[in-house]
Design a protein around this motif. Sequence first.
Motif, short mmCIF file in Angstrom:
data_model
loop_
_atom_site.label_atom_id
_atom_site.label_comp_id
_atom_site.label_asym_id
_atom_site.label_seq_id
_atom_site.Cartn_x
_atom_site.Cartn_y
_atom_site.Cartn_z
N ALA A 1 -4.29 3.14 4.10
CA ALA A 1 -3.02 3.22 3.57
C ALA A 1 -2.79 1.88 2.88
CB ALA A 1 -2.03 3.51 4.33
N ASN A 2 -3.19 0.85 3.54
CA ASN A 2 -2.99 -0.69 3.05
C ASN A 2 -3.81 -0.73 1.88
OD1 ASN A 2 -1.01 -1.96 4.91
ND2 ASN A 2 -2.68 -1.23 6.65
N GLN A 3 -4.98 -0.35 1.67
CA GLN A 3 -5.74 -0.62 0.68
C GLN A 3 -5.04 0.28 -0.77
OE1 GLN A 3 -9.97 0.18 0.99
NE2 GLN A 3 -10.24 0.49 -1.25
N ILE A 4 -4.49 1.09 -0.26
CA ILE A 4 -4.06 2.15 -1.63
C ILE A 4 -2.81 1.41 -1.87
CG2 ILE A 4 -2.63 4.23 -2.22
CD1 ILE A 4 -4.80 5.60 -0.10
N ALA A 5 -1.60 0.89 -1.00
CA ALA A 5 -0.68 0.21 -1.27
C ALA A 5 -0.98 -0.96 -2.33
CB ALA A 5 0.40 -0.23 -0.17
N HIS B 1 -4.06 -13.04 -4.15
CA HIS B 1 -3.46 -12.40 -3.15
C HIS B 1 -2.48 -13.15 -2.27
CE1 HIS B 1 -6.93 -9.45 -3.29
NE2 HIS B 1 -7.50 -10.43 -3.39
N ASP B 2 -1.85 -14.24 -3.05
CA ASP B 2 -0.85 -14.93 -2.62
C ASP B 2 0.59 -14.34 -2.87
OD1 ASP B 2 -1.14 -15.34 -5.00
OD2 ASP B 2 -0.36 -17.40 -5.22
N HIS B 3 0.66 -12.87 -2.44
CA HIS B 3 2.15 -12.16 -2.75
C HIS B 3 2.76 -12.02 -1.29
CE1 HIS B 3 -0.56 -9.03 -1.93
NE2 HIS B 3 -1.31 -9.11 -2.90
N GLY B 4 3.62 -11.67 -1.42
CA GLY B 4 4.50 -11.03 0.04
C GLY B 4 3.81 -9.98 0.63
N GLU B 5 4.34 -9.45 1.44
CA GLU B 5 3.65 -7.97 2.39
C GLU B 5 4.02 -6.97 1.41
OE1 GLU B 5 4.32 -5.69 6.51
OE2 GLU B 5 5.20 -7.70 6.27
N ILE B 6 3.09 -6.07 1.21
CA ILE B 6 3.42 -4.93 0.51
C ILE B 6 3.55 -3.99 1.00
CG2 ILE B 6 2.22 -3.46 -1.10
CD1 ILE B 6 0.19 -5.57 -2.13
N GLU B 7 4.73 -3.16 1.13
CA GLU B 7 5.28 -2.03 1.91
C GLU B 7 4.34 -0.81 1.79
OE1 GLU B 7 8.95 0.74 2.59
OE2 GLU B 7 8.96 -0.72 0.67
N VAL B 8 4.11 -0.18 2.98
CA VAL B 8 3.09 0.97 2.90
C VAL B 8 4.20 2.33 2.91
CG1 VAL B 8 1.46 2.61 4.21
CG2 VAL B 8 1.12 -0.20 3.87
#
Length: 442
Positions: free
Chosen positions: A312-316, A330-337
């Motif tokens: 799920a994390n990889q898809i998001a 990859h210096d972005h904030g947390e990506i919501e799953v």
Amino acid sequence: MQVTETLNEGLKRGYQITITAAELDEKVNAKLREAQPEIEMKGFRKGKVPMALLKKQFGPRVLGEAMQESVDGAMNEHFDATGDRPALQPEVKMDAGEEWKEGDDVVVTMTYEALPQIPEADLSSVTLERLVVKASAEEVEDALKNLAATAQSFDDKDGAAEDGDQVVIDFTGYVDGEAFEGGAAEDYPLVLGSGSFIPGFEEQLVGVKAGDEKTVEVKFPEEYGAANLAGKDATFECTVKAVKGPKEAEIDDELAKKFGVEDLETLKGQIAERLEGEYAGAARAVMKRALLDQLDGKVSFDLPPSLVDAEANQIAHQLWHEENPDHHGHDHGEIEVTDEHRKLAERRVRLGLLLADIGQKQEIQISDAEFTQAVMTQARQYPGQERQFFEFVQQNAQMRQQIQAPLFEDKVVDWIAEQADVTEKEVSKDDLEKAVEALDEE
């Protein structure tokens, strides 16, 4: 050695492994006895160093090895006995941590998620439709015209050079009034508009005639490969030897021979075969999705939460980057799953485990030749660095797994399709394209 179960909930497992101090000491002694005949030490003949001295000298290092081997052995014995297969690498922690000292029992806790038992899938009811597209005469003709364009020749022409014409020139380049290495050539055939020379060079030759002398002024790009020329102003003294107009090759047997076949009909057949091969690849993707959709409803079993979370994390993450194509790092904030990500992840994990189980039971394997071919295909994406890519793959187990996984899945899918009831349906190229586009919309 003692193994005690501490957790058994769903697919989650936990065990406490105890290796007694006596067992560990015996393992250390055995290792030292095995090495003793080959050890030399000042004051003792080879093989005659006392055990007590060996233990004092080498004991701590051998103790660490013995401890690791004992834990690894206990884990392997456990998995052999239970038949469990961990979904991910088991987590192993030493209970005493840094407080452990020689002479104590070694107690470790091992936790993992077991892969589920996959129920037998009923494949007898799988029905599939294979879309077939035939190459049209118009498509073959268009492909022939493109080939003829690449095989064009140039004939001398009167008058000024135009975009698309070929000029044959002698030239010498100067930077700061000095000719530079690699900046001169004779009888160089340059197609105007090809973009093969420095930006601005070809445009200044539009309008020249055979016999003209032309001074071309350009600026080397800042990122030019030769550091001594990057960003520099340059002049090129050019002599136009000839101006030639393009002449497309005739679509006939002679054109076919230029591409290594005996006649035009054979060339047409090869083009049609290539086009239909491309269509077959797209049609296979459509059929594979239909097959996976059917398999998705064939069985039900618990899924390892860790695998679902990772997927799920990889898809998001992948979808976020597709929506933000300018952000490559990859210096972005947390990506919501989202729930949608998890639903897709559950499907992928379930189908992945099912296909792996079917492939294992049918003893489907990837041959060395198939793997090498796949590596070669990927290596072509790095022209000039193919050898480095091969070496990287050889040294990187994770990369090898990434290459093997889709190969294995496709072979399993092909095996299932061979057992299924498959009907062929001839459709147009447009219908196939719509079916492929629909895959991305689901």
